[in-house]
Design a protein around this motif. Structure first.
Motif, short mmCIF file in Angstrom:
data_model
loop_
_atom_site.label_atom_id
_atom_site.label_comp_id
_atom_site.label_asym_id
_atom_site.label_seq_id
_atom_site.Cartn_x
_atom_site.Cartn_y
_atom_site.Cartn_z
N VAL A 29 11.61 -20.08 18.07
CA VAL A 29 12.91 -19.42 18.15
C VAL A 29 13.57 -19.76 19.49
O VAL A 29 12.93 -19.64 20.54
N VAL B 133 5.23 -16.56 16.14
CA VAL B 133 6.58 -16.77 16.64
C VAL B 133 6.47 -17.14 18.11
O VAL B 133 5.73 -16.51 18.87
N CYS C 55 9.15 -17.71 21.21
CA CYS C 55 10.54 -17.65 21.66
C CYS C 55 10.65 -18.35 23.01
O CYS C 55 10.04 -17.90 24.00
N THR D 175 15.91 -20.82 14.55
CA THR D 175 14.46 -20.95 14.45
C THR D 175 14.11 -22.28 13.80
O THR D 175 14.79 -22.72 12.88
#
Length: 158
Positions: free
Chosen positions: A5, A99, A101, A132
């Motif tokens: 992301v 995930v 980031c 993303t």
């Protein structure tokens, strides 16, 4: 699977007077962060790794709350992250449904390095704020990439 992301909108960088690591999300960035929850609702997320900057934390906070997960800060994945460190994450078989980031600079480095030898992507290489990239390891030498556009305010309205 690694969901990379790019932090949501954090306003005008030159206009920010404080330390860059403390630059917060803009109002539209907060909406993009909320949109991330909806964008990733169909994907399993077991872990959230994050750059140490405030804007990255604020981007994944709604997702962490929604999934009841903590955010693990990774100092090496700040705005000046090295490509080798980011590539190591892609090939780390311990990371599943994670995930990550990070910043646009890091995503650009990561995708261009993968494109040089491992990335199979039908989507154009683009990484706007709040977007993303879904990266799935196909085998030890190939990664399938899929772009997931950020949700904007209009898309979140009933």
């Amino acid at each position: 699977m690694l969901l990379v992301v790019r932090h949501a909108d954090a306003g005008n960088k030159p206009a920010w007077k404080g330390p860059d690591r403390l630059r917060p999300l803009s109002p539209s960035g907060h909406l993009q962060a909320e949109g991330l929850v909806v964008r990733l609702e169909d994907y399993p997320v077991e872990r959230i790794l994050c750059s140490p900057t405030l804007r990255c934390h604020q981007t994944v906070e709604p997702l962490a709350r929604d999934r009841l997960l903590r955010i693990d800060t990774v100092p090496a994945h700040g705005a000046d992250a090295k490509p080798a460190q980011l590539l190591d994450l892609v090939w780390d078989l311990e990371l599943r449904s994670t995930v990550l980031c990070i910043h646009g600079e890091g995503i650009g480095l990561l995708l261009t390095r993968l494109l040089a030898g491992a990335l199979v992507a039908e989507d154009p290489l683009d990484w706007p704020k709040g977007s993303t990239w879904l990266l799935e390891r196909i085998d030890r030498g190939q990664v399938r990439g899929r772009f997931l556009a950020p949700l904007v305010h209009d898309q979140l309205q009933p």
